[in-house]
Design a protein around this motif. Structure first.
Motif, PDB file in Angstrom:
ATOM      1  N   UNK A  50       6.850 -28.935  26.882  1.00 29.43           N
ATOM      2  CA  UNK A  50       8.007 -28.795  27.986  1.00 29.43           C
ATOM      3  C   UNK A  50       8.443 -30.237  28.315  1.00 29.43           C
ATOM      4  N   UNK A  51       9.584 -29.996  29.164  1.00 24.94           N
ATOM      5  CA  UNK A  51      10.247 -31.295  29.561  1.00 24.94           C
ATOM      6  C   UNK A  51      11.738 -31.033  29.868  1.00 24.94           C
ATOM      7  N   UNK A  52      12.474 -32.051  30.525  1.00 28.37           N
ATOM      8  CA  UNK A  52      13.803 -31.601  30.566  1.00 28.37           C
ATOM      9  C   UNK A  52      14.562 -31.553  29.310  1.00 28.37           C
ATOM     10  N   UNK A  53      15.801 -30.913  29.114  1.00 27.07           N
ATOM     11  CA  UNK A  53      16.504 -30.786  28.061  1.00 27.07           C
ATOM     12  C   UNK A  53      17.092 -31.960  27.654  1.00 27.07           C
ATOM     13  N   UNK A  54      17.008 -32.399  26.239  1.00 26.74           N
ATOM     14  CA  UNK A  54      17.401 -33.618  25.955  1.00 26.74           C
ATOM     15  C   UNK A  54      16.341 -34.767  25.794  1.00 26.74           C
ATOM     16  N   UNK A  55      15.061 -34.347  26.517  1.00 27.06           N
ATOM     17  CA  UNK A  55      13.941 -35.483  26.247  1.00 27.06           C
ATOM     18  C   UNK A  55      13.238 -35.685  25.085  1.00 27.06           C
ATOM     19  N   UNK A  56      13.695 -34.806  24.213  1.00 26.35           N
ATOM     20  CA  UNK A  56      12.788 -34.880  22.657  1.00 26.35           C
ATOM     21  C   UNK A  56      12.035 -33.752  22.280  1.00 26.35           C
ATOM     22  N   UNK A  57      12.121 -32.469  23.027  1.00 20.73           N
ATOM     23  CA  UNK A  57      11.035 -31.706  22.853  1.00 20.73           C
ATOM     24  C   UNK A  57      11.299 -30.874  21.300  1.00 20.73           C
ATOM     25  N   UNK A  58      12.403 -30.882  20.709  1.00 14.79           N
ATOM     26  CA  UNK A  58      12.701 -30.418  19.447  1.00 14.79           C
ATOM     27  C   UNK A  58      11.922 -31.657  18.393  1.00 14.79           C
ATOM     28  N   UNK A  59      12.445 -32.797  18.633  1.00 14.83           N
ATOM     29  CA  UNK A  59      11.494 -33.785  17.840  1.00 14.83           C
ATOM     30  C   UNK A  59      10.168 -33.798  17.963  1.00 14.83           C
ATOM     31  N   UNK A  60       9.555 -33.595  18.952  1.00 12.94           N
ATOM     32  CA  UNK A  60       8.255 -33.218  18.979  1.00 12.94           C
ATOM     33  C   UNK A  60       7.653 -32.064  18.259  1.00 12.94           C
ATOM     34  N   UNK A  61       8.432 -31.172  18.411  1.00 14.98           N
ATOM     35  CA  UNK A  61       7.962 -29.685  17.729  1.00 14.98           C
ATOM     36  C   UNK A  61       8.012 -30.148  15.976  1.00 14.98           C
ATOM     37  N   UNK A  62       8.965 -30.739  15.818  1.00 10.69           N
ATOM     38  CA  UNK A  62       9.003 -31.074  14.237  1.00 10.69           C
ATOM     39  C   UNK A  62       7.938 -31.989  13.924  1.00 10.69           C
ATOM     40  N   UNK A  63       7.574 -32.987  14.945  1.00  8.20           N
ATOM     41  CA  UNK A  63       6.416 -33.945  14.480  1.00  8.20           C
ATOM     42  C   UNK A  63       5.012 -33.270  14.443  1.00  8.20           C
ATOM     43  N   UNK A  64       4.925 -32.281  15.293  1.00  8.67           N
ATOM     44  CA  UNK A  64       3.514 -31.580  15.306  1.00  8.67           C
ATOM     45  C   UNK A  64       3.519 -30.594  14.220  1.00  8.67           C
ATOM     46  N   UNK A  65       4.723 -30.038  13.820  1.00  3.90           N
ATOM     47  CA  UNK A  65       4.563 -29.185  12.667  1.00  3.90           C
ATOM     48  C   UNK A  65       4.349 -30.144  11.182  1.00  3.90           C
ATOM     49  N   UNK A  66       4.838 -31.189  11.417  1.00  2.00           N
ATOM     50  CA  UNK A  66       4.293 -31.936  10.184  1.00  2.00           C
ATOM     51  C   UNK A  66       2.735 -32.458  10.174  1.00  2.00           C
ATOM     52  N   UNK A  67       2.340 -32.583  11.478  1.00  2.00           N
ATOM     53  CA  UNK A  67       1.034 -32.897  11.467  1.00  2.00           C
ATOM     54  C   UNK A  67      -0.028 -31.724  11.411  1.00  2.00           C
ATOM     55  N   UNK A  68       0.758 -30.346  10.889  1.00  2.00           N
ATOM     56  CA  UNK A  68      -0.117 -29.345  10.802  1.00  2.00           C
ATOM     57  C   UNK A  68      -0.402 -28.280  11.793  1.00  2.00           C
ATOM     58  N   UNK A  69       0.535 -28.435  12.734  1.00  4.79           N
ATOM     59  CA  UNK A  69       0.711 -27.382  13.655  1.00  4.79           C
ATOM     60  C   UNK A  69       1.262 -26.014  13.458  1.00  4.79           C
ATOM     61  N   UNK A  70       0.971 -24.718  13.734  1.00  4.63           N
ATOM     62  CA  UNK A  70       2.030 -23.967  13.774  1.00  4.63           C
ATOM     63  C   UNK A  70       2.769 -23.894  14.879  1.00  4.63           C
ATOM     64  N   UNK A  71       4.092 -23.982  14.636  1.00  4.26           N
ATOM     65  CA  UNK A  71       4.907 -24.521  15.555  1.00  4.26           C
ATOM     66  C   UNK A  71       5.989 -23.091  16.096  1.00  4.26           C
ATOM     67  N   UNK A  72       6.066 -22.900  17.520  1.00  3.80           N
ATOM     68  CA  UNK A  72       6.876 -21.685  17.986  1.00  3.80           C
ATOM     69  C   UNK A  72       7.712 -22.231  19.095  1.00  3.80           C
ATOM     70  N   UNK A  73       9.149 -21.894  18.950  1.00  5.14           N
ATOM     71  CA  UNK A  73       9.990 -22.267  20.031  1.00  5.14           C
ATOM     72  C   UNK A  73      10.418 -21.279  20.734  1.00  5.14           C
TER      73      UNK A  73
END
Length: 307
Positions: free
Chosen positions: A19-42
């Motif tokens: 979580x965090x303020x809009x525009x701080x990079x949450x979507x990027x973080x989700x994509x990175x964690x997905x690449x690292x093997x996480x099941x990602x849900x937005x």
């Protein structure tokens, strides 16, 4: 997401809440964690989370992105969800908060020409302020806080991989906290050290309005003859414990230093411990709860409770 696939202390599901303020990079973080093997849900509706958790363990970490666009979002609802997950013996929870300065967020909105979700018909700066107010208590509850103000998307990706890549055999998220006993011990502290026996800079008028990040305050605390021995013994204890926690499969260790006002002594010791562990090449974040509560007050302008 565990070092060398180690066990998770009898907990069956790792959950990373982003979580965090809009525009701080949450979507990027989700994509990175997905690449690292996480099941990602937005932005899963919060009411559906118990059903998800009660299902069969996924066999890989679950990364949940939550922000103010969630139709069931409220500060208290997210805090209640964090409390529920933290108390569930099946869940190994880490709260990742992506922070960013208001001026940088404003610039990002200007560059992308996007509307802020909390100010769709107003200036983005109004939405940014409203969102900061909504998220402040959640920010204080986070386990890992990354400030993305000066990070490019590439930098953020590298930083997230440093924290969450399972290929790093020493992957253990260590956070060092300072806090005020008057406001209570922060949630989730594993190792707690009381600094109130040390000489208190608050009683020195020139130091009262400073905080423990100022070298003058650090020197004053260090001048207490008990200070060096106390720090050396706590550092040696932590150095002894960290490899044992890695072997046990622990993902996150929180170390807390408390004093009366959370402004002087605890900040000095937390800063010293964070530096020492970073020099030992552990992955360390630092949280000054009382200074954060005051709005990132600087070392030269802080106002003082007894610290």
């Amino acid at each position: 997401m565990r070092p060398n696939g180690q066990a998770r202390s009898q907990k069956s599901q790792q959950v990373i809440l982003i979580t965090g303020p809009s525009g701080a990079g949450r979507s990027t973080a989700e994509n990175v964690l997905e690449d690292l093997g996480c099941e990602t849900i937005d932005n899963l509706p919060l009411s559906l989370l118990p059903r998800l958790i009660d299902g069969v363990p996924m066999g890989r970490p679950l990364a949940l992105g939550i922000d103010v666009r969630n139709r069931e979002f409220s500060t208290q609802a997210v805090l209640d969800m964090i409390a529920q997950l933290s108390s569930d013996p099946r869940i190994d929870l880490e709260v990742l908060y992506l922070d960013c300065r208001a001026d940088v967020l404003s610039r990002r909105y200007s560059e992308t020409r996007r509307r802020h979700p909390l100010a769709p018909a107003e200036a983005p700066e109004l939405g940014i302020k409203r969102e900061f107010d909504l998220l402040e208590r959640i920010r204080l509850r986070s386990d890992i806080l990354l400030d993305t103000s000066d990070l490019t998307p590439h930098d953020l990706r590298a930083e997230l991989k440093r924290w969450f890549d399972a290929e790093d055999a020493r992957r253990l998220a260590v956070s060092v906290h300072s806090f005020s006993y008057k406001r209570g011990v922060p949630n989730g502290i594993d190792l707690l050290f009381d600094c109130r026996f040390l000489a208190n800079p608050y009683w020195e008028k020139p130091l009262r309005r400073l905080d423990g990040r100022d070298q003058r305050v650090a020197d004053y605390v260090a001048a207490d003859p008990r200070s060096a021995t106390f720090f050396d013994k706590t550092r040696d204890l932590v150095r002894f414990l960290l490899p044992a926690y890695v072997d046990e499969g622990k993902a996150h260790l929180s170390i807390g230093f408390g004093c009366t006002g959370g402004q002087h002594r605890s900040v000095v010791l937390a800063e010293r411990m964070a530096r020492a562990l970073a020099e030992d090449e552990w992955q360390v974040s630092i949280r000054h709860h009382e200074l954060e509560r005051r709005g990132h007050v600087s070392a030269s302008t802080g106002s003082g409770d007894k610290g």
